[in-house]
Design a protein around this motif. Structure first.
Motif, PDB file in Angstrom:
ATOM      1  N   LYS A 154      60.823 -26.276  53.530  1.00 25.51           N
ATOM      2  CA  LYS A 154      61.907 -25.232  53.383  1.00 25.51           C
ATOM      3  C   LYS A 154      62.449 -25.728  54.884  1.00 25.51           C
ATOM      4  N   SER A 196      67.344 -21.472  55.423  1.00 28.32           N
ATOM      5  CA  SER A 196      67.561 -20.882  54.036  1.00 28.32           C
ATOM      6  C   SER A 196      67.167 -19.446  53.976  1.00 28.32           C
ATOM      7  N   CYS A 197      67.358 -18.886  53.070  1.00 32.47           N
ATOM      8  CA  CYS A 197      66.827 -17.551  52.694  1.00 32.47           C
ATOM      9  C   CYS A 197      65.570 -17.486  51.897  1.00 32.47           C
ATOM     10  N   ASP A 198      65.138 -18.424  51.778  1.00 34.52           N
ATOM     11  CA  ASP A 198      63.744 -18.779  50.592  1.00 34.52           C
ATOM     12  C   ASP A 198      64.003 -18.240  48.953  1.00 34.52           C
ATOM     13  N   GLY A 199      65.234 -17.848  48.869  1.00 32.35           N
ATOM     14  CA  GLY A 199      65.494 -17.637  47.602  1.00 32.35           C
ATOM     15  C   GLY A 199      65.207 -18.589  46.482  1.00 32.35           C
ATOM     16  N   LEU A 203      61.780 -19.050  45.493  1.00 30.44           N
ATOM     17  CA  LEU A 203      61.371 -17.911  44.520  1.00 30.44           C
ATOM     18  C   LEU A 203      61.625 -18.159  43.060  1.00 30.44           C
ATOM     19  N   PRO A 225      70.798 -18.438  44.173  1.00 33.28           N
ATOM     20  CA  PRO A 225      69.841 -19.153  44.184  1.00 33.28           C
ATOM     21  C   PRO A 225      69.736 -20.434  42.824  1.00 33.28           C
ATOM     22  N   CYS A 228      68.225 -12.778  53.058  1.00 32.05           N
ATOM     23  CA  CYS A 228      66.859 -12.709  52.624  1.00 32.05           C
ATOM     24  C   CYS A 228      66.836 -12.859  51.035  1.00 32.05           C
ATOM     25  N   GLY A 229      65.956 -13.962  50.605  1.00 27.07           N
ATOM     26  CA  GLY A 229      65.770 -13.989  49.247  1.00 27.07           C
ATOM     27  C   GLY A 229      64.810 -12.925  48.429  1.00 27.07           C
ATOM     28  N   ILE A 230      63.857 -12.506  49.530  1.00 27.86           N
ATOM     29  CA  ILE A 230      62.944 -11.512  48.910  1.00 27.86           C
ATOM     30  C   ILE A 230      63.643  -9.982  48.968  1.00 27.86           C
ATOM     31  N   SER A 273      67.092 -11.487  39.849  1.00 34.16           N
ATOM     32  CA  SER A 273      66.488 -10.594  40.887  1.00 34.16           C
ATOM     33  C   SER A 273      66.901 -11.454  42.354  1.00 34.16           C
ATOM     34  N   VAL A 274      67.037 -12.565  42.537  1.00 34.27           N
ATOM     35  CA  VAL A 274      67.572 -13.145  43.834  1.00 34.27           C
ATOM     36  C   VAL A 274      68.869 -13.123  43.884  1.00 34.27           C
ATOM     37  N   HIS A 275      69.570 -12.231  44.731  1.00 35.73           N
ATOM     38  CA  HIS A 275      70.938 -12.314  44.970  1.00 35.73           C
ATOM     39  C   HIS A 275      71.788 -11.813  43.696  1.00 35.73           C
ATOM     40  N   ILE A 314      60.554 -14.124  56.144  1.00 29.75           N
ATOM     41  CA  ILE A 314      60.931 -15.260  56.571  1.00 29.75           C
ATOM     42  C   ILE A 314      62.268 -15.298  57.191  1.00 29.75           C
ATOM     43  N   SER A 315      63.211 -15.038  56.542  1.00 31.39           N
ATOM     44  CA  SER A 315      64.456 -15.202  56.702  1.00 31.39           C
ATOM     45  C   SER A 315      64.991 -14.353  57.665  1.00 31.39           C
TER      46      SER A 315
END
Ligand code: SF4
Lengths: 265, 432
Positions: free
Chosen positions: A12, A15-18, A21, A140, B66-68, B159-161, B418-419
């Motif tokens: 990583k 980033s947003c970590d998306g 996922l 993503p 944030c992807g989460i 679910s992500v974005h 995280i982000s």
């Protein structure tokens, strides 16, 4: 003859970590992944060995600090195959909008003591620093893309690159045209397929998060936008959006803005 | 020359925490002299680059923080714009946004409990490793996470974005035939979420009571998620637009996350804070599960956060069922809203705590200024205070590895994102 399982690392950067996922959201199939590959580094899932030599590295995120530069070089040295995943890694991501501005000014607007934070002037794609073997587009990326690519790589098949625009996916799905029939501003004609025409299926225009398709004809798109009552700046804002540094989008946005990046115009 | 012994421990990545962080600890004569949690996520400067974009575009941009928890970012933003434009969301819309938000709580809490926290409590280095000995627990977690993701996808395509949220409503309302199977899966999952509460309550927790201030949104009619006033355990109650009169943000050296304080003191936001302040508003059946689990709430033991998360996860499923039970497609999924100039404020409860936004918007509906205060940076001061107290309790003469493990565990209780702010933990321990 015994053969070791191929080793996989997930790295990583900014980033947003998306995109990671896409793996962590696999659900139960996630538990079958270790049967295919030996996951040696994937900090968010647990395994941590950032300096390990691996067969495949998936790299998420953009390069934005001096430390990132060193780290990506090390990742490159340690990886047989390096795959960048997502808009951040392939094009600098949405945060690369900072590249258009004076980052120092922005830093001082957000932090009282910006000097304490070490960053580069820009947010850049991984390929600006090291050789990249494969790219997955999207912001993503989705699970289908990443599992498809891993399967191909593991079975020695050459992965197929998606070059068609989102329009083709709309046609395949039998969706009515968002741009022509619904009269919504849609970036589908200039955006690469891969999402499954997600936005048109959700009743809205595509906003370009899979980056440029092979052909980007901003002039004809502008014509259509004008008929919908939107000006050059509105289209420019859509090129300089999630994948703003991908060369075709960057250039189109700059043309529309008349060479300058005056976002307030 | 003095007899000095410096010990440096470097743990390059704190696994299973979403973000990068490093802990610097100086112990002198058996006392903590300095304790700094350094959060370092390369600054992405979101607040600056949303300037010059349309409100609906900003909703899609801030998701990328944030992807989460992208839904939380979208919901705080859309709430801000609609409040400014004088748009009062109709009941259907309020309910369906709440369902979508329940999806995010469900997936995020399930991810945290099973993939990030449980391996800690049970002594594994990852959920994949844990799956060998606890296959059912891990599968339950992954299935709940999938259900949460699918619930988000129902409204947002992914679910992500997700791509469904806009000013004035949803781009499209889910179809009845798509709602029905999800509703069935939610019903089927309800018993498992109840079992999950007991399962987390049965984990072994250190005794670690600490005094801290909880802050959360509160709403007169419901367990607050997407709307309400900010309240604290000390009697604060304010409209979200007065956030700045009570809360301060400052930069601490070598951290890219700004710290927030309430009247100069650290505070807690997140599941445990919400439960401490609002547990009486949980629907009766959910409350019974809470009361029967053997852990008493309100609680001031941060290790109980994982139980709080499980209770909220159970609640999210319960609530989504209730709201989807009589689902009907509305006449229109959105209203076209005319932008107005002014300052917009939005605040909702992200899985990790309240998420406050301010936007200054011009008459064309273009954002000219933004400020975003995410949960993780709010919790930073509290995390430092907690590590200090927990380590003192553990004993500063403990082996370095024990200190590092405890510090990691304490940090993980906050589920720092995280982000949203933080990343890995390097422990730099200097003993003199
Ligand atoms: S490409 Fe998009 S989804 Fe992937 S890490 Fe970057 S911001 Fe997140």
């Amino acid at each position: 003859m015994s053969r070791q399982k191929p080793k996989l690392a997930v790295h990583k950067f900014s980033s947003c970590d998306g995109c990671q996922l896409a793996l962590l959201n696999l659900g139960e199939p996630l538990l079958q992944l270790p049967a295919l590959v030996d996951i040696v580094h994937f900090a968010e899932a647990g395994p941590s060995d950032p300096a390990a030599k691996v067969d495949i590295s998936l790299v998420e995120g953009s390069i934005s600090t001096p430390e990132d530069v060193q780290r990506i070089q090390q990742v490159r040295e340690n990886s047989e195959i390096l795959v960048t995943v997502g808009a951040c890694a392939t094009a600098g991501g949405v945060q690369a909008l900072a590249n258009f501005a004076n980052r120092n000014d922005w830093m001082s607007a957000v932090y009282t003591e910006p000097d304490q934070i070490e960053t580069l002037q820009t947010s850049n794609a991984i390929a600006d620093y090291v050789k990249v073997d494969w790219e997955l587009q999207g912001c993503p990326i989705n699970s289908r893309q990443v599992i498809g690519l891993l399967r191909d790589l593991l079975s020695g098949v050459r992965p197929r690159e998606e070059l068609q625009p989102v329009c083709m996916e709309c046609k395949r799905k039998g969706l009515i045209c968002t741009l022509v029939s619904l009269g919504e501003p849609c970036m589908g004609p200039v955006t690469r397929a891969g999402c499954g025409a997600l936005c048109p299926a959700a009743g809205r225009g595509c906003y370009g998060c899979y980056g440029p398709a092979e052909q980007v004809n901003d002039a004809s798109l502008l014509q259509r936008f004008s008929q919908l009552g939107l000006d050059r700046q509105a289209l420019a804002r859509r090129f300089h959006f999630i994948v703003n540094q991908a060369p075709a989008f960057k250039a189109a946005g700059e043309r529309l803005k008349g060479g300058s990046h005056d976002r307030n115009a | 020359m003095t007899a000095t012994r410096d010990i440096h421990i470097h743990v390059p990545v704190l696994t299973r925490v979403e973000g990068e962080g490093a802990l610097e600890l100086d112990v002198v004569n058996g006392e903590i002299e300095r304790l700094n949690l350094r959060i370092f996520e390369p600054p992405r400067l979101f607040e600056k680059f949303v300037e010059g974009y349309e409100c609906d575009q900003v909703i899609d941009m801030v998701a990328r923080i944030c992807g989460i928890c992208p839904v939380a970012y979208q919901m705080s933003a859309v709430q801000a714009f609609e409040r400014l434009f004088g748009f009062e969301p109709p009941d259907w819309l309020v309910a369906m946004r709440r369902v979508m938000y329940c999806g995010e709580w469900l997936q995020s809490h399930a991810l945290h409990i099973h993939l990030l926290a449980a391996p800690d409590f049970l002594g594994f280095d990852s959920a994949i490793a844990m799956a060998r000995d606890y296959p059912d627990a891990v599968k339950r977690g992954l299935n709940l996470q999938t259900l949460g993701n699918d619930l988000i996808g129902l409204f947002g395509g992914r679910s992500v974005h997700p791509v469904g949220v806009r000013v004035g409503g949803f781009y499209r309302a889910p179809r009845e035939e798509d709602v029905a199977p999800i509703l069935q899966r939610l019903r089927d999952a309800l018993p498992a979420t109840e079992a999950l509460v007991d399962w987390t309550a049965g984990l072994e927790f250190p005794h670690d009571e600490q005094a801290f201030i909880s802050v959360a949104l509160s709403h007169p009619q419901e367990y607050a998620i997407g709307q309400g006033n900010l309240i604290s355990g000390q009697g604060l109650e304010t409209d979200i637009s007065f956030f700045d009169s009570f809360f301060q943000e400052h930069q601490s050296p070598h951290s890219t996350a700004l710290h927030a304080t309430l009247d100069g003191r650290p505070y807690l936001t997140g599941p445990l804070a919400r439960l401490n302040l609002n547990f009486h508003q949980l629907p009766k059946p959910v409350r019974q599960v809470m009361e029967g689990c053997g852990i008493h709430f309100p609680s001031h033991n941060m290790f109980h956060s994982i139980v709080a998360r499980a209770i909220e996860l159970h609640f999210a499923v319960f609530e989504a069922i209730r709201l989807l039970e009589n689902y009907e497609v509305p006449q229109a999924s959105y209203t076209v809203v005319t932008p107005q100039e002014g300052n917009a404020f939005g605040c909702t409860e992200a899985p990790r705590g309240f998420l406050w936004h301010r936007y200054d918007v011009d008459e064309k509906g273009i954002v000219r200024y933004a400020r975003i205060v995410p949960p993780t940076s709010q919790n930073q001061g509290r995390i430092e205070e907690d590590i200090r107290q927990s380590l003192e309790k553990l004993g500063l003469d403990s082996p370095d590895e024990a200190i590092r493990l405890r510090a990691e565990q304490v940090i993980r209780n906050y589920d720092p994102c995280i982000s949203c702010a933080t990343h890995f933990l390097k422990l730099k321990l200097n003993r003199r």
